[in-house]
Design an enzyme around this catalytic site. Structure first.
Site, PDB file in Angstrom:
ATOM      1  N   GLU A 262       1.031  -1.036  -0.130  1.00  0.00           N
ATOM      2  CA  GLU A 262      -0.215  -0.750  -0.071  1.00  0.00           C
ATOM      3  C   GLU A 262       0.628   1.468   0.633  1.00  0.00           C
ATOM      4  O   GLU A 262       2.053   1.555   0.678  1.00  0.00           O
ATOM      5  CB  GLU A 262      -0.915  -0.104   1.612  1.00  0.00           C
ATOM      6  CG  GLU A 262      -2.400  -0.962   1.094  1.00  0.00           C
ATOM      7  CD  GLU A 262      -2.360  -1.148   2.155  1.00  0.00           C
ATOM      8  OE1 GLU A 262      -2.986   0.191   3.159  1.00  0.00           O
ATOM      9  OE2 GLU A 262      -3.833  -2.274   2.718  1.00  0.00           O
ATOM     10  N   HIS A 280      -8.506   1.040   1.616  1.00  0.00           N
ATOM     11  CA  HIS A 280      -7.966   0.984   3.126  1.00  0.00           C
ATOM     12  C   HIS A 280      -8.700   2.113   3.809  1.00  0.00           C
ATOM     13  O   HIS A 280      -8.349   3.617   4.149  1.00  0.00           O
ATOM     14  CB  HIS A 280      -6.647   1.149   3.439  1.00  0.00           C
ATOM     15  CG  HIS A 280      -6.138   0.412   4.509  1.00  0.00           C
ATOM     16  ND1 HIS A 280      -4.801  -0.194   4.895  1.00  0.00           N
ATOM     17  CD2 HIS A 280      -7.068   0.415   5.675  1.00  0.00           C
ATOM     18  CE1 HIS A 280      -5.147  -0.485   6.382  1.00  0.00           C
ATOM     19  NE2 HIS A 280      -5.943  -0.171   6.468  1.00  0.00           N
TER      20      HIS A 280
END
Length: 529
Positions: A262, A280
């Protein structure tokens, strides 16, 4: 006044909590992105409040000479080097409950989205198509949900799923049969869950044990047509293997909020049909962001002002109420450890602690940490309750704890025994009603010694003239005795004295005592009072 740096974006209400509690705070929400500038100023602060932008590395911690606590507003602490913080004696806290409902709700929302193909249907309709027959979903009613991790967030998901009349299986090695019955789930092994679940959702942290828990091999064991939801941590699922299973139809759908890398700009799961992905967002609600910010400000303030420890990842938690009651006992535990640490010149193999009576009812993890810190300070003055257990483990020191009901004249006491290759050394102490720690037994000899900053311990044979020699020698050298306690095992046998002095005894005074020929041992002791 303790001083805190907020180096990531935090709500102004949370920042105000620090000020209202009497903590000086610098709110510099962009500083966390500038690691060089952060390293320049971090030495000024007792506390550091962060989100995910600030990276607390070992290198940064080396500059954090005054830092006592790091507070992460949120549950994930991937951006904090916890082992390095522990070695530096810095407490690392998070806020695991502030966004629990939000994250659980997101998992349920993702389950609905993948079951009914909502994102694809929405995009198609926005494009002016009316593909009513294309998007044939499935009901959640009466389906079997497999929950991997039945902790705080997992248990909320379970509650919501039961409300939807789903059958719930849970895999969690720490889930007791009693707790499973209480929350209404069937506890199963992982392979059983994989084979029976129509939907599977993850609610565990990313550790060595959970990394790729849904591996290529595990995916081969899945019930055909299953749908996978991951709103916990990237890296729990082998994304490439899952993508293959989605393409060949063994897995009917997936919904992912987290990814192995990420920010996720690419993933094997991207652009596959019936795969729902979000960036997220599990904790991204107004309520959750405010909750975790307020919570971390309260927790850090509590620790810096009262010593209360909540949601720490590298130290036992101690509530404000416990801190008030346990303060004298934690001090006693440290004094006992300091005594044996200063008296022991060879490597320690084991630390055994007995808690009696009222002491046995307290937070023993915190008391143990204080004992170990006291022992370790003899060789490393910078050690504290956070770093000491780490140091003991690195040195291979075994720590054992025993409890017992009240057994004696005291309401409670702590007895510490350390073991070396050649001997055992023990000391016991209690806290009197005045809140002051006392040593009540050394080497099996009963005493009543108040603890002071500067002390002297002597051992001798119980013969006439020893007390006189001790008093005369110290008096001649100008050493003033504040408190003097004696004890002996039996007439004519071993005897000890422990003296509380107005100032540290010098090497010359110790040598003078030894030269009298009256003492088997004379040792200078220092305590933090």
């Amino acid at each position: 006044m303790p001083k805190v740096l907020v180096s990531d974006k935090l709500s102004e209400t949370a920042v105000q909590i620090f000020r209202d509690r009497g903590v000086e705070v610098d709110y510099l929400p962009d500083l966390g992105k500038d690691k060089e500038k952060l390293a320049e100023v971090i030495g000024q602060y007792d506390g550091l409040a962060i989100r995910s932008a600030t990276k607390v590395t070992e290198k940064l911690l080396e500059k954090a000479t005054n830092l006592k606590v790091i507070g992460r507003a949120g549950i994930g602490v991937d951006n904090v080097d916890i082992p390095a913080a522990s070695k530096k004696g810095v407490i690392v806290m998070n806020t695991p409950f502030g966004n629990s409902v939000t994250t659980a709700e997101h998992a349920i929302a993702m389950m609905f989205a993948v079951a009914r193909q909502l994102p694809e249907a929405s995009a198609s309709t926005h494009a002016g198509k009316w593909e009513k027959n294309r998007f044939m979903g499935v009901e959640l009613f009466n389906k079997t949900l497999g929950v991997i991790g039945a902790g705080n967030i997992g248990s909320i998901v379970i509650d919501r799923a039961l409300g939807l009349h789903m059958k719930v299986l849970a895999y969690d090695p720490f889930l007791s049969p009693e707790r499973a019955k209480e929350i209404g789930v069937t506890k199963v092994e992982l392979d059983d869950l994989l084979a029976k679940a129509d939907f599977i959702t993850f609610h565990v942290p990313l550790t060595e044990k959970t990394k790729n828990i849904l591996s290529r091999e595990a995916i081969a064991k899945l019930k055909p047509g299953v749908r996978i939801i991951n709103c916990a941590r990237g890296g729990l699922v082998d994304e490439e293997a899952l993508a293959e299973a989605l393409k060949d139809g063994r897995v009917a759908g997936a919904a992912f909020d987290v990814f192995a890398v990420e920010p996720a700009t690419a993933s094997p799961l991207f652009n596959l049909p019936n795969v729902v992905v979000t960036p997220h967002l599990g904790a991204s609600t107004t309520e959750a962001q405010e909750n975790v910010a307020l919570q971390v400000a309260e927790q850090m303030s509590d620790y810096l002002l009262t010593g209360a420890v909540q949601n720490a990842l590298n130290m036992p938690s101690v509530t404000a109420e416990e801190a008030a009651v346990m303060g004298p006992w934690i001090k006693l535990a440290g004094h006992l450890g300091a005594f044996v640490g200063q008296m022991t010149d060879e490597p320690i193999k084991a630390i055994n602690v007995l808690y009696d009576g009222v002491a046995a009812t307290m937070n023993l993890n915190a008391l143990n940490a204080a004992v170990i810190a006291g022992v370790m300070k003899a060789t490393n003055p910078d050690v504290n309750m956070v770093s000491a257990p780490v140091m003991a483990k690195e040195r291979g020191v075994q720590v054992a704890t025993t409890t017992q009901d009240k057994a004696g004249v005291f309401e409670g006491y702590i007895k510490l025994t350390v073991v070396t290759d050649t001997r055992e050394r023990s000391i016991a102490g209690t806290v009197f009603s005045d809140g002051k720690p006392r040593f009540i037994q050394i080497r099996g000899i009963n005493i009543d010694a108040e603890v002071g900053q500067h002390m002297l311990y002597t051992r001798n044979k119980d013969v006439p003239g020893v007390i006189g020699a001790l008093g005369m020698t110290l008096g001649d050298l100008g050493v003033n005795i504040a408190n003097f306690t004696l004890g002996r095992s039996a007439e004519g046998n071993d005897a000890i004295a422990i003296l509380y002095l107005d100032e540290a005894i010098s090497d010359a005074a110790l040598a003078a005592l030894q030269n009298t020929g009256k003492f088997l041992q004379a040792r200078r002791l220092q305590f933090e009072v």
